[in-house]
Design a protein around this motif. Sequence first.
Motif, mmCIF file in Angstrom:
data_model
loop_
_atom_site.group_PDB
_atom_site.id
_atom_site.type_symbol
_atom_site.label_atom_id
_atom_site.label_comp_id
_atom_site.label_asym_id
_atom_site.label_seq_id
_atom_site.Cartn_x
_atom_site.Cartn_y
_atom_site.Cartn_z
ATOM 1 N N SER A 1 4.566 -0.923 5.677
ATOM 2 C CA SER A 1 3.818 -0.561 6.815
ATOM 3 C C SER A 1 2.411 -1.265 6.950
ATOM 4 O O SER A 1 2.231 -1.834 8.288
ATOM 5 C CB SER A 1 3.458 0.833 6.549
ATOM 6 O OG SER A 1 2.643 1.115 5.428
ATOM 7 N N THR A 2 2.097 -2.039 5.903
ATOM 8 C CA THR A 2 0.920 -2.802 6.177
ATOM 9 C C THR A 2 1.358 -4.200 6.660
ATOM 10 O O THR A 2 0.666 -4.673 7.426
ATOM 11 C CB THR A 2 0.182 -2.881 4.498
ATOM 12 O OG1 THR A 2 -0.240 -1.606 4.083
ATOM 13 C CG2 THR A 2 -1.028 -3.863 4.670
ATOM 14 N N ALA B 1 -0.500 7.471 4.693
ATOM 15 C CA ALA B 1 -0.181 6.858 3.369
ATOM 16 C C ALA B 1 0.212 8.140 2.482
ATOM 17 O O ALA B 1 -0.624 9.193 2.499
ATOM 18 C CB ALA B 1 -0.846 5.995 2.968
ATOM 19 N N GLN B 2 1.133 8.296 1.569
ATOM 20 C CA GLN B 2 1.354 9.149 0.514
ATOM 21 C C GLN B 2 0.129 8.972 -0.456
ATOM 22 O O GLN B 2 -0.618 8.041 -0.694
ATOM 23 C CB GLN B 2 2.547 8.855 -0.229
ATOM 24 C CG GLN B 2 3.729 8.879 0.617
ATOM 25 C CD GLN B 2 3.971 10.361 1.093
ATOM 26 O OE1 GLN B 2 3.698 11.452 0.274
ATOM 27 N NE2 GLN B 2 4.239 10.731 2.380
ATOM 28 N N PRO C 1 2.657 -2.879 0.942
ATOM 29 C CA PRO C 1 3.779 -1.889 1.617
ATOM 30 C C PRO C 1 4.290 -2.299 2.810
ATOM 31 O O PRO C 1 3.383 -3.122 3.782
ATOM 32 C CB PRO C 1 2.776 -0.668 1.873
ATOM 33 C CG PRO C 1 1.916 -0.801 0.837
ATOM 34 C CD PRO C 1 1.480 -2.309 0.653
ATOM 35 N N GLU D 1 0.011 6.233 -2.943
ATOM 36 C CA GLU D 1 -0.365 4.701 -2.394
ATOM 37 C C GLU D 1 -1.763 4.783 -2.205
ATOM 38 O O GLU D 1 -2.364 3.691 -2.566
ATOM 39 C CB GLU D 1 0.291 4.541 -0.741
ATOM 40 C CG GLU D 1 1.795 4.536 -0.789
ATOM 41 C CD GLU D 1 1.967 4.343 0.606
ATOM 42 O OE1 GLU D 1 1.964 3.495 1.277
ATOM 43 O OE2 GLU D 1 3.032 5.384 1.200
ATOM 44 N N LEU E 1 -5.480 0.522 4.501
ATOM 45 C CA LEU E 1 -4.109 1.647 4.483
ATOM 46 C C LEU E 1 -4.144 2.618 5.475
ATOM 47 O O LEU E 1 -5.089 2.897 6.193
ATOM 48 C CB LEU E 1 -4.846 2.361 3.099
ATOM 49 C CG LEU E 1 -3.761 3.462 2.504
ATOM 50 C CD1 LEU E 1 -2.647 2.486 1.795
ATOM 51 C CD2 LEU E 1 -4.712 4.168 1.271
#
Length: 235
Positions: free
Chosen positions: A144-145, A121-122, A142, A125, A117
């Motif tokens: 981004s991941t 991250a929010q 996600p 998430e 993560l």
Amino acid sequence: MTQAPGLPDGPVRVALVDDQPLVRAGLRMVIDSQPDLQVVVEADDGREALRLLGATASDVVLMDVRMPGMDGLSATRALLADGGRAAAGDPRVVVLTTFDLDEYVLDAIRAGASGFLLKDAQPEELLTAIRTVHQGDAVIAPSSTRRLMERLVTALPPEEAAGPKEALAGLTSREREVLVLMARGRSNTEIAADLYVAEATVKTHVGRILAKLDARDRVQAVVTAYETGLVRPGS
């Protein structure tokens, strides 16, 4: 640094391993705000984490990569080895990383971590990631991941970037198709829609893929997909 009694029949027990006190404080505040989650261990490096987890079982460990002393990669390997896992209660590890710096995350995934993560991250998430890995799945969805996975695989030495394709030899053509979609971050529901099949059928395929690849979870299967060249970064 601190620990609380384990709650085997209560909330998901979370361990925080990060050398920055403010980061741990922020994570604890978010996690402890949820009735189904509780921070039970805090440590500021990998060695202390192993010591505390040897006495207090945890369900999910949030593990920073870059720490003084024993880093997160070494701690993940030790924690998920047979002896360490027995002492800690078979935890799932989520590696915490920054996008630009932590090229070692892929090795942590190989060591058995259930995902990673990004630190920006929010909160939602983070909470979803904890619950997801606790339920036995992995954190790879996600975008981004996916970008981080592609960056890491691109950084592999050439001899590792296209691993032996024998690993895929036992997969059927449909299982390869499902693995490609998994590597693109598609959920079971999305894969079912893409292939016009029932979600239960996708779950069966995923289970067979994990078994044939000897992968602990989806993340390790996705690593194999990249390493063997079945999926290329950006494809």
